[in-house]
Scaffold this motif. Sequence first.
Motif, mmCIF file in Angstrom:
data_model
loop_
_atom_site.group_PDB
_atom_site.id
_atom_site.type_symbol
_atom_site.label_atom_id
_atom_site.label_comp_id
_atom_site.label_asym_id
_atom_site.label_seq_id
_atom_site.Cartn_x
_atom_site.Cartn_y
_atom_site.Cartn_z
ATOM 1 N N GLU A 1 -38.022 8.078 -40.519
ATOM 2 C CA GLU A 1 -39.159 7.196 -40.717
ATOM 3 C C GLU A 1 -39.024 6.453 -42.049
ATOM 4 O O GLU A 1 -38.698 7.035 -43.076
ATOM 5 C CB GLU A 1 -40.453 8.016 -40.718
ATOM 6 C CG GLU A 1 -41.715 7.175 -40.833
ATOM 7 C CD GLU A 1 -42.974 8.024 -40.786
ATOM 8 O OE1 GLU A 1 -44.071 7.457 -40.924
ATOM 9 O OE2 GLU A 1 -42.836 9.259 -40.625
ATOM 10 N N GLY A 2 -39.274 5.158 -42.003
ATOM 11 C CA GLY A 2 -39.184 4.335 -43.205
ATOM 12 C C GLY A 2 -37.902 3.549 -43.312
ATOM 13 O O GLY A 2 -37.762 2.713 -44.214
ATOM 14 N N ILE A 3 -36.937 3.779 -42.414
ATOM 15 C CA ILE A 3 -35.676 3.041 -42.421
ATOM 16 C C ILE A 3 -35.730 2.004 -41.312
ATOM 17 O O ILE A 3 -35.911 2.334 -40.138
ATOM 18 C CB ILE A 3 -34.471 3.977 -42.232
ATOM 19 C CG1 ILE A 3 -34.331 4.888 -43.461
ATOM 20 C CG2 ILE A 3 -33.192 3.174 -42.023
ATOM 21 C CD1 ILE A 3 -33.159 5.838 -43.381
ATOM 22 N N ALA A 4 -35.580 0.740 -41.687
ATOM 23 C CA ALA A 4 -35.643 -0.344 -40.707
ATOM 24 C C ALA A 4 -34.351 -0.471 -39.923
ATOM 25 O O ALA A 4 -34.364 -0.702 -38.711
ATOM 26 C CB ALA A 4 -35.954 -1.662 -41.411
ATOM 27 N N SER A 5 -33.220 -0.334 -40.605
ATOM 28 C CA SER A 5 -31.932 -0.454 -39.926
ATOM 29 C C SER A 5 -30.854 0.223 -40.754
ATOM 30 O O SER A 5 -30.997 0.414 -41.969
ATOM 31 C CB SER A 5 -31.564 -1.928 -39.698
ATOM 32 O OG SER A 5 -31.397 -2.595 -40.947
ATOM 33 N N ALA A 6 -29.780 0.588 -40.074
ATOM 34 C CA ALA A 6 -28.614 1.193 -40.732
ATOM 35 C C ALA A 6 -27.377 0.805 -39.954
ATOM 36 O O ALA A 6 -27.366 0.841 -38.721
ATOM 37 C CB ALA A 6 -28.759 2.713 -40.801
ATOM 38 N N ARG A 7 -26.336 0.425 -40.668
ATOM 39 C CA ARG A 7 -25.094 0.034 -39.996
ATOM 40 C C ARG A 7 -23.918 0.372 -40.889
ATOM 41 O O ARG A 7 -24.008 0.324 -42.133
ATOM 42 C CB ARG A 7 -25.084 -1.452 -39.661
ATOM 43 C CG ARG A 7 -25.019 -2.366 -40.878
ATOM 44 C CD ARG A 7 -24.970 -3.835 -40.492
ATOM 45 N NE ARG A 7 -24.740 -4.687 -41.674
ATOM 46 C CZ ARG A 7 -23.536 -5.014 -42.120
ATOM 47 N NH1 ARG A 7 -22.443 -4.567 -41.498
ATOM 48 N NH2 ARG A 7 -23.394 -5.779 -43.200
ATOM 49 N N ALA B 1 -41.136 -1.532 -45.651
ATOM 50 C CA ALA B 1 -41.944 -1.824 -46.836
ATOM 51 C C ALA B 1 -42.393 -0.559 -47.560
ATOM 52 O O ALA B 1 -42.416 -0.506 -48.795
ATOM 53 C CB ALA B 1 -43.165 -2.658 -46.434
ATOM 54 N N ASP B 2 -42.715 0.486 -46.809
ATOM 55 C CA ASP B 2 -43.194 1.729 -47.419
ATOM 56 C C ASP B 2 -42.071 2.642 -47.887
ATOM 57 O O ASP B 2 -42.336 3.649 -48.558
ATOM 58 C CB ASP B 2 -44.089 2.484 -46.434
ATOM 59 C CG ASP B 2 -45.351 1.705 -46.094
ATOM 60 O OD1 ASP B 2 -45.769 0.883 -46.944
ATOM 61 O OD2 ASP B 2 -45.895 1.889 -44.989
ATOM 62 N N GLY B 3 -40.821 2.341 -47.530
ATOM 63 C CA GLY B 3 -39.702 3.170 -47.948
ATOM 64 C C GLY B 3 -39.601 4.456 -47.143
ATOM 65 O O GLY B 3 -40.311 4.670 -46.156
ATOM 66 N N GLY C 1 -36.046 14.321 -48.484
ATOM 67 C CA GLY C 1 -35.950 14.871 -47.141
ATOM 68 C C GLY C 1 -34.719 14.388 -46.398
ATOM 69 O O GLY C 1 -34.076 15.161 -45.663
ATOM 70 N N LEU C 2 -34.370 13.109 -46.576
ATOM 71 C CA LEU C 2 -33.179 12.578 -45.908
ATOM 72 C C LEU C 2 -31.917 13.243 -46.434
ATOM 73 O O LEU C 2 -30.988 13.527 -45.664
ATOM 74 C CB LEU C 2 -33.115 11.065 -46.124
ATOM 75 C CG LEU C 2 -31.910 10.345 -45.509
ATOM 76 C CD1 LEU C 2 -31.845 10.580 -44.004
ATOM 77 C CD2 LEU C 2 -31.964 8.849 -45.827
#
Length: 301
Positions: free
Chosen positions: A94-100, A136-138, A143-144
């Motif tokens: 939660e809080g991650i928009a995208s990852a590549r 926006a909220d990070g 935890g990650l």
Amino acid sequence: MKLDLERLRGLLAGDAGADRVVPPTGFTAWLTLFAAGAMAFLAVFALALSLATARLADRWGDALARSSTLRISAPEGQMAAQTEAALKVLNTTEGIASARALSAEEQRALLEPWFGPDLPVETLPIPQLVEIIEEADGYDAAGLRLRLAAEVPGAVLDDHTRWRAPLVRAASRLRFMGWVSLLLIAGTVAAMITLAANAALAANAQVIGVLRLVGARDGYIAQAFVRRFTLRSLGGAAVGMVLGTVAVAFLPRTEVGGGFLTGLGFQGWHWLWPLTIPLLSGLVAFLATRAAAARTLRDMP
């Protein structure tokens, strides 16, 4: 200090008789013009530095605050599996928009400034980089990291905190130094004009004495000095401001060099800021000359 319209009109219009009290040329005239022009020229660059570093701090802060990097180090043959596992963890956080995962070409481009364009990325034990774009909220970085430590042992999360804070702090200090420079420039103008006004008053002591004998008041005499030095300061500062603005306009743009100081200059409506420099110079000259004239005339017998 209040300036009514009549006093302002009188300051600009002047008085032919009173103007003869102040020498139109000579050392004090050139000193005032040169000091105001030189300081205005420097003030343009100090103002450009302050505004540019403010933009730089915002750009660095925004660019690094919304992105993170995951570095994956794994033995040969396990890199693809660990990268896939890391992407699954990131995409469900939660809080991650995208990852590549960055491609070999992108990683080569990142290393090119240090190792040249022909670096064989595929044959070297280079960690796999994963770009993370936050919402926006990070996200919860602690935890990650715990999830990654359990599922992807070779992954190291960098949320750019240690990079962002020093960069923004450095840009903020540069901006502060720019405003301090403007204050020092204003103080220098005031000091130089005060010296010039005192010299002019001392050189015309006999004329001032005669004017007093014929009934001229100190306010009438002081206004002649104030008007002359204010207009000189305005004129010199206007020339210096124009030259400084032209010089700033010819500095390299950000898209040309892409370096640290290539964005030094004005953008948009900020180009109007230099217009305030001659006005402020005139105000400083007005206040400095008025104070010098009042003090000197009070001390004269």
